[in-house]
Design a protein around this motif. Sequence first.
Motif, PDB file in Angstrom:
ATOM      1  N   VAL A  62      -2.705   0.985   0.717  1.00 18.24           N
ATOM      2  CA  VAL A  62      -1.368   1.054   1.254  1.00 18.24           C
ATOM      3  C   VAL A  62      -1.203  -0.008   2.703  1.00 18.24           C
ATOM      4  CG1 VAL A  62       1.171   1.771   1.344  1.00 18.24           C
ATOM      5  CG2 VAL A  62      -0.809   2.559  -0.843  1.00 18.24           C
ATOM      6  N   LYS A  63      -1.803   1.587   3.494  1.00 21.68           N
ATOM      7  CA  LYS A  63      -1.366   0.573   4.821  1.00 21.68           C
ATOM      8  C   LYS A  63      -2.247  -0.401   5.129  1.00 21.68           C
ATOM      9  CE  LYS A  63      -2.158   2.768   9.678  1.00 21.68           C
ATOM     10  NZ  LYS A  63      -2.276   3.982  10.149  1.00 21.68           N
ATOM     11  N   ILE A  64      -3.006  -0.921   4.851  1.00 20.84           N
ATOM     12  CA  ILE A  64      -3.484  -2.306   5.326  1.00 20.84           C
ATOM     13  C   ILE A  64      -2.846  -3.546   4.656  1.00 20.84           C
ATOM     14  CG2 ILE A  64      -5.820  -3.174   4.108  1.00 20.84           C
ATOM     15  CD1 ILE A  64      -7.383  -1.228   4.458  1.00 20.84           C
ATOM     16  N   VAL A  65      -2.317  -2.814   3.746  1.00 18.02           N
ATOM     17  CA  VAL A  65      -1.223  -4.011   2.173  1.00 18.02           C
ATOM     18  C   VAL A  65      -0.240  -4.578   3.684  1.00 18.02           C
ATOM     19  CG1 VAL A  65       0.328  -4.759   0.802  1.00 18.02           C
ATOM     20  CG2 VAL A  65      -2.325  -3.895  -0.036  1.00 18.02           C
TER      21      VAL A  65
ATOM     22  N   ASN B 128      -0.884  -5.983   6.829  1.00 17.31           N
ATOM     23  CA  ASN B 128      -0.869  -7.502   6.756  1.00 17.31           C
ATOM     24  C   ASN B 128       0.046  -7.954   6.580  1.00 17.31           C
ATOM     25  OD1 ASN B 128      -3.656  -9.002   6.495  1.00 17.31           O
ATOM     26  ND2 ASN B 128      -4.293  -7.039   6.173  1.00 17.31           N
ATOM     27  N   LEU B 129       1.021  -7.533   5.916  1.00 18.46           N
ATOM     28  CA  LEU B 129       2.191  -8.185   6.065  1.00 18.46           C
ATOM     29  C   LEU B 129       3.165  -8.488   6.276  1.00 18.46           C
ATOM     30  CD1 LEU B 129       3.298  -6.272   2.013  1.00 18.46           C
ATOM     31  CD2 LEU B 129       2.653  -8.596   2.809  1.00 18.46           C
TER      32      LEU B 129
ATOM     33  N   GLN C 276       8.517  -2.576   9.416  1.00 16.56           N
ATOM     34  CA  GLN C 276       8.543  -0.839   9.977  1.00 16.56           C
ATOM     35  C   GLN C 276       7.488  -0.797  10.330  1.00 16.56           C
ATOM     36  OE1 GLN C 276       9.125   0.987   6.655  1.00 16.56           O
ATOM     37  NE2 GLN C 276      11.673   0.639   5.405  1.00 16.56           N
ATOM     38  N   THR C 277       6.463   0.377  10.490  1.00 18.57           N
ATOM     39  CA  THR C 277       5.515   0.775  10.818  1.00 18.57           C
ATOM     40  C   THR C 277       4.741   0.869   9.570  1.00 18.57           C
ATOM     41  OG1 THR C 277       6.852   1.823  12.598  1.00 18.57           O
ATOM     42  CG2 THR C 277       3.580   2.430  12.242  1.00 18.57           C
TER      43      THR C 277
ATOM     44  N   ALA D   3      10.516  -0.744   0.248  1.00 16.22           N
ATOM     45  CA  ALA D   3      10.694  -2.342   1.658  1.00 16.22           C
ATOM     46  C   ALA D   3       8.964  -2.182   1.246  1.00 16.22           C
ATOM     47  CB  ALA D   3      10.499  -0.964   3.047  1.00 16.22           C
ATOM     48  N   THR D   4       8.318  -1.344   0.581  1.00 20.73           N
ATOM     49  CA  THR D   4       6.667  -1.943   0.404  1.00 20.73           C
ATOM     50  C   THR D   4       6.682  -3.504   0.050  1.00 20.73           C
ATOM     51  OG1 THR D   4       5.879   0.000   1.407  1.00 20.73           O
ATOM     52  CG2 THR D   4       4.210  -1.601   0.285  1.00 20.73           C
ATOM     53  N   ALA D   5       7.872  -2.644  -1.736  1.00 22.67           N
ATOM     54  CA  ALA D   5       7.611  -3.551  -2.458  1.00 22.67           C
ATOM     55  C   ALA D   5       9.205  -4.883  -2.290  1.00 22.67           C
ATOM     56  CB  ALA D   5       8.256  -3.149  -3.962  1.00 22.67           C
TER      57      ALA D   5
END
Length: 361
Positions: free
Chosen positions: A132-135, A138-139, A147-148, A156-158
């Motif tokens: 998840v952190k890698i995605v 990159n985003l 965000q961090t 926020a990820t979605a």
Amino acid sequence: MTEKRSGRRAAIVVGAAAVLAAGGITTAALLSGGDPAAADGAKTKPGATSAIEKTTLVQQEKVDGKLGFGGTYDVTAGGSGGGIYTSLPKEGQVVRQGQQLYSVNDRTVPLWRGGVPLWRKLSSGVDKGSDVKIVEQNLRDLGFFKQTPDEKFNDATAAAIKKWQKALGVEQTGAIDVGDVVIMPSDIRMTKVEGTLGGPAQGKLGTASTTDRVVTVKMPVTKQSVAKNGAKVEVALPGGKRAPGRITSVGTVATKAEDDKGFGGSPPTVDVEVVLDDPGSAGALDGAPVSVYFTSESKENVLAVPLNALLRLAEGGYGVELVQPDGSTKLVGVELGLFGNGKVEVTGADIREGARIKVAA
């Protein structure tokens, strides 16, 4: 020590071909001592002078090497089957973060950066993890996530994934699957493409290198001490241009050249790798011979004169001709220090920064 106008000067002009040799200097050609006017007329132009300057001297060792690209990676298609390649990269092509590496069923599959590949579909509700952190990283690098980055998949990820999908021109699901991107440790340069256009998009696509320009040097063990990991070097490229670089690897195992298995011949070598600070300075050159200049010693804030200002004194040692305010010259003895950059460090009672000295043409 001063020049005696009534007698013959006991000095020899040291030519510009002087080089450092076993703690002293040798010359390709020396004028014989004798009449100063004869010596000056043979080797100097009227009024040819130089200033004693305070500078940094660098002594270098030159070793030949080969220019190429660093690293070797296997590039693997991330899908589980069911799709075919509709576009492929070309050999020698550089692919950077966010750019298309290939396409499957006419869908772009870009390159992302990371230490491990995706191993699961990521969507709302998944457990937290390093993928998840890698995605998110990159985003964020590509401008879609503010965000961090952390290991938790949230709204926020979605939302960031949907923005990225919209820019890519694909369905905006807010989820990312294993085959949607290819994750590599860095930007890559394709060295070999094994996938087939129209073939199944699975398994090994080919091999790649990094985009770093790397010089590989077979360093003789007799010179190994000048190669320090992280040290700065200069690389002389084809055409004469010099490019700065740094040492990234120094081998610990010495090897003998295949044709020097017996006694004598070339000394054993260790592998030294150098990375250019500016990869673009070498253009597209690959496998080209280059020379690497390693710093063996350096000294800051020393007083130095050009090599062709030195005079070898008949009684031993060296001197320089100081130009006096009235235009006359004074021969003074000097002690030599470090050689480098076509100059030599000098010390002596009469040596001061900015003083003018005579030099050979």
